[in-house]
Scaffold this motif. Structure first.
Motif, PDB file in Angstrom:
ATOM      1  N   ASN A 830      11.927 -12.872  12.615  1.00 30.48           N
ATOM      2  CA  ASN A 830      11.096 -13.554  13.620  1.00 30.48           C
ATOM      3  C   ASN A 830      10.090 -12.619  14.290  1.00 30.48           C
ATOM      4  O   ASN A 830       9.065 -13.071  14.780  1.00 30.48           O
ATOM      5  N   VAL A 831      10.422 -11.341  14.381  1.00 29.76           N
ATOM      6  CA  VAL A 831       9.558 -10.428  15.143  1.00 29.76           C
ATOM      7  C   VAL A 831       8.800  -9.421  14.274  1.00 29.76           C
ATOM      8  O   VAL A 831       7.906  -8.730  14.754  1.00 29.76           O
ATOM      9  N   ILE A 832       9.182  -9.327  12.996  1.00 27.32           N
ATOM     10  CA  ILE A 832       8.528  -8.335  12.124  1.00 27.32           C
ATOM     11  C   ILE A 832       7.424  -9.019  11.321  1.00 27.32           C
ATOM     12  O   ILE A 832       7.688  -9.965  10.572  1.00 27.32           O
ATOM     13  N   PRO A 833       6.196  -8.555  11.447  1.00 28.52           N
ATOM     14  CA  PRO A 833       5.106  -9.167  10.676  1.00 28.52           C
ATOM     15  C   PRO A 833       5.081  -8.640   9.231  1.00 28.52           C
ATOM     16  O   PRO A 833       5.688  -7.617   8.928  1.00 28.52           O
ATOM     17  N   SER A 834       4.397  -9.351   8.385  1.00 31.25           N
ATOM     18  CA  SER A 834       4.100  -8.908   6.997  1.00 31.25           C
ATOM     19  C   SER A 834       5.347  -8.453   6.224  1.00 31.25           C
ATOM     20  O   SER A 834       6.362  -9.129   6.253  1.00 31.25           O
ATOM     21  N   GLY A 835       5.256  -7.271   5.604  1.00 28.84           N
ATOM     22  CA  GLY A 835       6.347  -6.825   4.722  1.00 28.84           C
ATOM     23  C   GLY A 835       7.527  -6.226   5.473  1.00 28.84           C
ATOM     24  O   GLY A 835       7.363  -5.474   6.424  1.00 28.84           O
ATOM     25  N   ILE A 910       7.509   5.304  -4.357  1.00 26.24           N
ATOM     26  CA  ILE A 910       6.773   4.048  -4.161  1.00 26.24           C
ATOM     27  C   ILE A 910       6.133   4.097  -2.774  1.00 26.24           C
ATOM     28  O   ILE A 910       6.766   4.485  -1.797  1.00 26.24           O
ATOM     29  N   ASN A 911       4.886   3.668  -2.750  1.00 23.96           N
ATOM     30  CA  ASN A 911       4.112   3.756  -1.530  1.00 23.96           C
ATOM     31  C   ASN A 911       4.077   2.386  -0.834  1.00 23.96           C
ATOM     32  O   ASN A 911       3.357   1.495  -1.254  1.00 23.96           O
ATOM     33  N   PHE A 912       4.888   2.228   0.219  1.00 21.58           N
ATOM     34  CA  PHE A 912       4.877   0.956   0.957  1.00 21.58           C
ATOM     35  C   PHE A 912       3.979   1.125   2.189  1.00 21.58           C
ATOM     36  O   PHE A 912       4.468   1.166   3.320  1.00 21.58           O
ATOM     37  N   ALA A 913       2.683   1.235   1.954  1.00 21.14           N
ATOM     38  CA  ALA A 913       1.766   1.481   3.076  1.00 21.14           C
ATOM     39  C   ALA A 913       1.414   0.172   3.785  1.00 21.14           C
ATOM     40  O   ALA A 913       1.528  -0.910   3.221  1.00 21.14           O
ATOM     41  N   ASN A 914       0.997   0.311   5.014  1.00 21.54           N
ATOM     42  CA  ASN A 914       0.439  -0.795   5.819  1.00 21.54           C
ATOM     43  C   ASN A 914       1.336  -2.034   5.781  1.00 21.54           C
ATOM     44  O   ASN A 914       2.531  -1.940   6.035  1.00 21.54           O
ATOM     45  N   ASP A 915       0.724  -3.184   5.425  1.00 19.57           N
ATOM     46  CA  ASP A 915       1.485  -4.434   5.486  1.00 19.57           C
ATOM     47  C   ASP A 915       2.615  -4.532   4.471  1.00 19.57           C
ATOM     48  O   ASP A 915       3.426  -5.448   4.532  1.00 19.57           O
ATOM     49  N   MET A 916       2.658  -3.608   3.528  1.00 22.90           N
ATOM     50  CA  MET A 916       3.763  -3.675   2.559  1.00 22.90           C
ATOM     51  C   MET A 916       5.092  -3.365   3.224  1.00 22.90           C
ATOM     52  O   MET A 916       6.149  -3.769   2.748  1.00 22.90           O
ATOM     53  N   ALA A 917       5.074  -2.618   4.319  1.00 20.02           N
ATOM     54  CA  ALA A 917       6.340  -2.339   5.039  1.00 20.02           C
ATOM     55  C   ALA A 917       6.027  -2.095   6.514  1.00 20.02           C
ATOM     56  O   ALA A 917       5.768  -0.976   6.909  1.00 20.02           O
TER      57      ALA A 917
END
Ligand code: SF4
Length: 1031
Positions: A830-835, A910-917
């Motif tokens: 509920n509180v975490i956006p995107s990935g 693995i690069n989980f940059a920005n909205d990926m994580a």
């Protein structure tokens, strides 16, 4: 540069950087590396002055180790590329710098040699050059025919002049190619402005290569016509006249003398291919000889330009007549080591090098990408080495069916097998190797622009030439070599590639993986079926040659048979309730024992294994046996019994045509010569073999416990070794794994760790980095480049219903715990956006929670909040799975949820940059299985070492670090650059209750001691909501 200006060793402040302002930690990392290398140079110069060399007490050189820890996302690869390139270019200039040659008489005026090459002329005397003296123990005729010291200096100058000219010719050719490519790019950009830039460069490059190959082939054809006019000697008749008896003689053992140091001819198929490539062009040497007289030679062949001995100067012959007389020494190691070379590289190996190794191809490509961004990116010569499976250009070899490439790709072993088969069979030779000119031209073109493995493979396909062999041909001319771990870490792999480390700067990235990689390389297994295959092959061989074998050979073959028989008997009799056996309930048996104990059990304790191994190696019985087996079919009736026996055997067991059964036995026997500290033997009797007496699947497995000694040769050869990574601390842990036998390094690592902890971990405010420099080992660590407001670290001790989050092995699988975990993730969605990436402690646990959530409808509830993705079971599906997740995480309104496993396929590289994580959620602590006998052995051994040395690492700390390294790797997937932001949530009550766990986290994540009262679900949820609201 002014000709009188002294060359300055680069520093963190003077290294050219592609951006106006590097991060402070980047500058500090470069400074740490260069300061350490600078100190090494100063030591070398002062050692040379005092005639001590840089050898230690037992006469061995020891490269200094530089450990640099920098979190992912801090620009570590770019800093490594800049610092190492600045060092390399400095060394290249110093290596080629002008030498003032002293006349032999003391009062004579000095004379100066002026180089006519494309390097600036600079005045500086190099201590090592001035003091260079031929070894008096070597035959004088091998040392360029002169032992007079003044003349020797002149020789060195001539060698340098020769190398400079050859390097200039190579650079000139490469620059011409670059200029053509650049002009073509400009034209193409004007006429086809809508085309993708990278694609365009690739197409142009491939076309340039094709035209280069056409030209090279035209020249070759002309030369061939000339050869034909001269006429051939010998001819087919000679081949036809070879009789079967002659073929058989190839496999006959030579008379053996144990103290003989005869150099054996290589029959390795790969070497044959390489030497064919090198030898087909007969004009190379004579053409190159002219270069020193005429530095601007035109139209040299690619092979001549790339020739290593010309680039390092060792190919220079000051006195051709004398050289001809000393030909018998020309291939000996003694001679090679005495040949003066520029930069003191191994004679014939070409240029001084940076050797960069990483675990995955994407890490290697990333480094090449960073190299391209540096100021040297346009002209640095890079070669990417890979296996045949990635570099082979022949689709018929790569795939079973070219119509269905996706599903019919052959395994690496099959590709190697087919390739080697083709090289041996002249009629069906690989078409990609048809022309050595084409392969050499491909090698030359690959050096124009830094190319990764994929670029190299594409070039090979476009040029219809073999990229695999081309990359090896480009090796000597390369300044930077990038390659996977296994090719660097294994001494035999280095030898087969022709890669020498002498005077090279070795950079190993993500170095925490090295111990595991070393264990993989050195561990081996020997099954009963292989032992029996070796036995029957040996029996057939002995029967065939019985009357012709010398007594000493027969005696050693008898010893080999005795060993094989003993091992076979042992594996055929599973133990009955022995004290150290481990019955897993399925009827299987297992025991672990030291090599010396195994020899006792086999009743071979009176056998001198070292002498026997020496015989096996020197006589090359493994290769001869393989040749004998493969050629057994050539004979007819006389040997039908032998052939029959071999056929039966090959039906029963798959044996490679290129791997001898006895060579597998030989490898295992070699391992048995290690100390009990280094490794152990595990004997396994699977369930079926335990219940039947044949024991067909039983095997010996050698497991490496300590891999430290495996790096000895690298430490002796290299100039310096940089171990880099995002999670290298505690430094004493890595040192114990890699250099545990070196007390000096161990002490330096412990001191470095203690100092780092004192000055960096506890200091308030914490400095951006801390370096501890020691002649043996330099350690460097630094913080992240993100502002502290871009990360929130939360320790979660209980779930939404206040259930304690206890993910220890015994409690984590209860329904209550799995349900509470489900509710926790559901609410966090509920509180975490995107990935949102969740890391679980094991694959089994991942299966268990999905099974439970499916049955309780939790899965569909979570899926409604964020679509669920799972780590795929096969690595082949990884890219597709990641791209599906990435698409949904970044572009959909809800984002996406990804379940993966700590230590699994997605926890590293693995690069989980920005909205990926935007959040990483770590479930529990992935402690390894404490009952694993190999782990127990390792821990006990570390405890013993710790007691002996009074420093180092205890078994318990080692165990703790293994777990925390896994956690830290997973956490490091998020926050990949200075503007990135993410929440890190560590779910388990132990994160707040056990200070060892908290202290094992990276310093940049743990700003304050965790407060258990802030680790309830309500407080954590509120903090995370607040964190994202502000973003
Ligand atoms: S020679 Fe090269 S292209 Fe041909 S099969 Fe071997 S690796 Fe492949």
């Amino acid at each position: 540069m002014d000709s009188n200006q002294e060359l300055q060793f680069p520093t963190g402040d003077t290294v050219p950087f592609p951006y106006p302002q590097p991060y402070a930690v980047q500058k500090e990392l470069m400074s740490a590396i260069l300061t350490s290398l600078r100190q090494l140079e100063q030591r070398e110069v002062s050692n040379t002055d005092s005639c001590n060399g840089d050898d230690d007490a037992d006469g061995k050189k020891s490269a200094p180790i530089i450990m640099v820890e920098s979190p992912t996302g801090t620009g570590k690869s770019l800093s490594l590329a800049c610092a190492s390139m600045a060092w390399l270019r400095y060394c290249q200039e110093v290596d080629l710098i002008e030498v003032v040659v002293q006349e032999s008489s003391s009062d004579a005026a000095s004379t100066t040699v002026t180089f006519t090459a494309d390097v600036d002329t600079k005045k500086k005397r190099r201590a090592w050059l001035d003091s260079w003296q031929p070894d008096s123990s070597a035959p004088s005729s091998t040392l360029l025919g002169n032992t007079n010291s003044a003349a020797t200096k002149e020789e060195v100058n001539q060698v340098k002049t020769y190398a400079i000219s050859n390097r200039a010719a190579l650079n000139k050719e490469l620059n011409a190619l670059r200029t053509r490519l650049s002009k073509l790019s400009n034209v193409a950009a004007i006429s086809q402005s809508d085309r993708d830039g990278i694609n365009q460069e690739r197409v142009l490059r491939e076309n340039l290569l094709k035209s280069g190959i056409s030209r090279a082939l035209a020249v070759a054809r002309k030369r061939s016509r000339n050869d034909q006019m001269v006429g051939r000697k010998g001819g087919d008749d000679h081949v036809k006249k070879r009789k079967v008896a002659a073929v058989e003689d190839e496999f006959m053992l030579d008379d053996y003398q144990s103290d003989e140091e005869k150099k054996c001819d290589s029959s390795d198929s790969e070497d044959e291919v390489l030497s064919n490539l090198k030898n087909t062009q007969t004009t190379t040497t004579s053409a190159i000889q002219k270069i020193s007289k005429q530095p601007t030679i035109q139209n040299l062949s690619a092979k001549a330009l790339l020739h290593g001995a010309n680039l390092d100067g060792s190919g220079y012959r000051v006195d051709p007549e004398r050289n001809a007389r000393s030909k018998s020494y020309s291939n000996t190691t003694a001679q090679s080591n005495k040949t003066p070379t520029v930069g003191q590289v191994t004679p014939g190996s070409g240029l001084r090098k940076i050797i960069y190794a990483a675990r995955t191809h994407s890490q290697l490509s990333q480094f090449i990408g960073e190299l391209k961004r540096t100021q040297w990116g346009k002209d640095v010569k890079v070669v990417a080495l890979g296996s045949r499976s990635v570099l082979c250009s022949n689709d018929d070899v790569l795939y079973h069916s070219s119509k269905d490439k996706k599903r019919t790709r052959r395994s690496e072993a099959e590709i190697t097998e087919r390739c080697l088969d083709m090289q041996k069979n002249n009629e069906s030779k690989c078409p990609m190797l048809e022309s050595s000119e084409a392969v050499s031209t491909l090698a030359l073109h690959s050096l124009t622009i830094p190319s990764d493995i994929e670029d190299m493979a594409n070039l090979g396909k476009a040029g219809h030439a073999c990229s695999y062999y081309a990359s090896r041909e480009a090796l000597s001319a390369a300044e930077v070599v990038v390659l996977p771990y296994n090719s660097l870490l294994s001494e035999s792999a280095r030898q087969s590639i022709g890669l020498t480390l002498k005077n090279a700067l070795v950079v190993i990235d993500e170095a925490h993986n090295v111990p595991e990689a070393l264990r993989g390389i050195s561990s081996c297994q020997l099954s009963l079926s292989v032992i029996e295959a070796a036995m029957s092959q040996l029996a057939a061989y002995t029967a065939k040659y019985l009357g012709r074998l010398a007594g000493r050979n027969l005696s050693y073959l008898g010893q080999i048979r005795r060993v094989l028989l003993a091992m076979s008997k042992y594996l055929k009799k599973p133990p009955q309730n022995k004290c150290n056996e481990n019955d897993d309930g399925g009827g299987s048996k297992k025991e672990m024992l030291a090599a010396v104990d195994l020899m006792f059990r086999l009743k071979l304790d009176n056998l001198n294994l070292f002498t026997l191994l020496r015989y096996i190696q020197k006589s090359r019985i493994s290769q001869k046996l393989l040749g004998f087996v493969n050629h057994a079919g050539i004979n007819t009736k006389a040997d039908s019994a032998v052939t029959e026996q071999l056929e039966v055997e090959q039906q029963n067991t798959f044996m490679s045509r290129h791997i001898s059964a006895l060579s597998i036995v030989e490898t295992f026997l070699e391992r048995l010569t290690c100390t009990s500290r280094e490794g152990k033997v595990i004997v396994e009797w699977p369930g079926d073999s335990a219940s039947n007496t044949s024991g067909s699947n039983a095997m010996f497995r050698f497991v490496q416990i300590h891999s430290a000694s495996l790096l000895d040769s690298m430490v002796e050869e290299a100039h310096a070794i940089i171990l880099a990574g995002g999670t290298l601390r505690p430094f004493s842990h890595v040192a114990a794994e890699l250099f545990g036998q070196n007390d000096e390094v161990m002490k330096a690592a412990s001191t470095g760790e203690v100092e780092t902890s004192k000055q960096y971990d506890i200091a308030t405010p914490r400095p951006s980095s801390f370096v501890h420099i020691n002649p043996q080992l330099t350690t460097f660590t630094c913080g992240h480049v993100i502002p502290s407001t871009n990360v929130i670290t939360s320790y979660l001790s209980s779930g939404p219903t206040s259930h304690k989050l206890d993910f220890r092995h015994n409690s984590r699988s209860s329904n209550e715990m799995i349900d509470e975990l489900g509710r926790t993730i559901l609410n966090l969605c509920n509180v975490i956006p995107s990935g949102f990436v969740v890391f679980l402690p094991s694959y089994n646990y991942e299966s268990a929670i999905f099974q439970r959530w499916r049955s309780t409808d939790m899965l569909s509830q979570i899926n409604k909040k964020k679509p669920i993705h799972r780590e795929p079971k096969s690595s082949r599906d990884l890219d597709a799975a990641l791209s599906r997740y990435s698409m949904e995480a970044s572009s959909s309104k809800t984002g996406a949820l990804l379940f993966s496993v700590m230590g699994g396929k997605m926890s590293e590289g693995i690069n989980f940059a920005n909205d990926m994580a935007r959040a990483v959620f770590v479930v529990g602590l992935p402690y390894p299985d404490i009952t694993d006998p190999v782990l127990v052995e390792k821990m006990q051994s570390l405890d013993r070492e710790y007691q002996r040395l009074g420093t180092g690492i205890t078994g318990q700390s080692y165990y703790q670090n293994l777990c925390m390294r896994c956690v830290n790797q997973s956490v490091g997937r998020a926050i990949r650059h200075a503007n990135d932001y993410a929440a890190i949530i560590l779910a388990d009550y132990r994160y707040t209750s056990d200070s060892r766990i908290w202290k094992g986290l990276p310093a940049w994540l743990r700003s304050e001691v965790p407060d258990p009262s802030n680790s309830t679900f309500g407080k954590v949820l509120k903090n995370i909501r607040g964190f994202f609201t502000e973003k």
